[in-house]
Design an enzyme around this catalytic site. Structure first.
Site, mmCIF file in Angstrom:
data_model
loop_
_atom_site.group_PDB
_atom_site.id
_atom_site.type_symbol
_atom_site.label_atom_id
_atom_site.label_comp_id
_atom_site.label_asym_id
_atom_site.label_seq_id
_atom_site.Cartn_x
_atom_site.Cartn_y
_atom_site.Cartn_z
ATOM 1 N N TYR A 156 0.843 -1.198 0.000
ATOM 2 C CA TYR A 156 0.000 0.000 0.000
ATOM 3 C C TYR A 156 0.882 1.253 0.000
ATOM 4 O O TYR A 156 0.637 2.191 -0.765
ATOM 5 C CB TYR A 156 -0.933 -0.028 1.218
ATOM 6 C CG TYR A 156 -1.736 1.231 1.383
ATOM 7 C CD1 TYR A 156 -2.775 1.540 0.498
ATOM 8 C CD2 TYR A 156 -1.472 2.127 2.417
ATOM 9 C CE1 TYR A 156 -3.508 2.705 0.635
ATOM 10 C CE2 TYR A 156 -2.208 3.288 2.560
ATOM 11 C CZ TYR A 156 -3.212 3.574 1.668
ATOM 12 O OH TYR A 156 -3.933 4.746 1.802
ATOM 13 N N GLU A 199 -11.236 4.183 5.305
ATOM 14 C CA GLU A 199 -10.702 5.039 6.373
ATOM 15 C C GLU A 199 -11.711 5.141 7.513
ATOM 16 O O GLU A 199 -11.345 5.116 8.685
ATOM 17 C CB GLU A 199 -10.349 6.433 5.836
ATOM 18 C CG GLU A 199 -9.166 6.452 4.891
ATOM 19 C CD GLU A 199 -7.822 6.193 5.551
ATOM 20 O OE1 GLU A 199 -7.744 6.101 6.797
ATOM 21 O OE2 GLU A 199 -6.821 6.063 4.823
ATOM 22 N N TRP A 208 -4.944 0.551 10.569
ATOM 23 C CA TRP A 208 -4.991 0.511 9.112
ATOM 24 C C TRP A 208 -4.539 -0.863 8.612
ATOM 25 O O TRP A 208 -5.046 -1.378 7.627
ATOM 26 C CB TRP A 208 -4.129 1.624 8.535
ATOM 27 C CG TRP A 208 -4.226 1.760 7.049
ATOM 28 C CD1 TRP A 208 -3.196 1.704 6.158
ATOM 29 C CD2 TRP A 208 -5.410 1.973 6.262
ATOM 30 N NE1 TRP A 208 -3.677 1.858 4.868
ATOM 31 C CE2 TRP A 208 -5.025 2.030 4.913
ATOM 32 C CE3 TRP A 208 -6.768 2.117 6.581
ATOM 33 C CZ2 TRP A 208 -5.936 2.221 3.875
ATOM 34 C CZ3 TRP A 208 -7.671 2.305 5.540
ATOM 35 C CH2 TRP A 208 -7.256 2.353 4.209
#
Length: 193
Positions: free
Chosen positions: A19, A41, A49
């Site tokens: 990512y 999010e 995350w």
């Protein structure tokens, strides 16, 4: 490429590394991607995350690849099934927020032509290239994320507080918060071209 130079949060997990290297702080104007990242999010709120990235494929499968129109048509029964069956965070409010946010996104698209036009309009389509020396210097929120958060809430979006929106602005590349020493920082990428 040496992992030592990358932003430190990214080097201990393969999902985070990929990512970081391929998506984080890379500008996007694709409405589907912008919608996906807004909801991911939001799903992260109170969690990590890393957890969301590990469940991302399941989120994409549960929500039709984050097709905005399909998500807007989800029924209460379908949302309940997603909570019960999908390998995602089992938070009913966060799951329901995907439909709420899809409906709000459709209204924004109708008003501005696209969600990208709306969100990038806050910076006149310009990126903010920060030059942080350490991760401790990167704020959790700022004036821009507070302004956007307030407007999104006014438009009916859910899970869009200023801290979530700051992370979102990094995710969609409006902010470049790679450390200045990271080879993926905009300045370093331009120098290697």
């Amino acid at each position: 490429m040496s992992e030592e130079l990358r932003c430190p949060w990214s080097v201990n997990d393969p999902f985070e590394l990929e990512y970081h290297d391929k998506e984080w702080c890379v500008p996007s104007t694709d409405d589907t991607y912008l919608f996906e990242m807004l909801n991911l999010e939001g799903a992260q709120a109170g969690l990590s995350w890393k957890l969301i990235l590990h469940k991302r494929k399941a989120y994409q499968e549960a929500f039709f690849g984050f097709d905005i129109d399909k998500c807007a048509k989800l029924t209460d029964e379908q949302l309940a099934d997603i909570v019960a069956e999908a390998a995602i965070v089992k938070n009913r409010l966060k799951v329901k927020a995907v439909r709420t946010n899809a409906l709000a996104t459709q209204k924004v698209q109708a008003e501005f032509g696209s969600f990208a036009n709306y969100i990038w309009g806050f910076t006149d389509n310009k990126r903010i290239i920060n030059k942080w020396q350490s991760m401790g210097s990167v704020p959790a929120s700022n004036e821009l994320s507070e302004k956007i958060s307030k407007d999104l809430k006014k438009r009916g979006f859910k899970f869009v507080g200023p801290v979530i929106i700051y992370s979102y602005l990094q995710a969609i590349g409006m902010l470049d918060d790679h450390l200045i020493t990271c080879p993926f920082h905009t300045i370093n990428r331009e120098e290697t071209k």
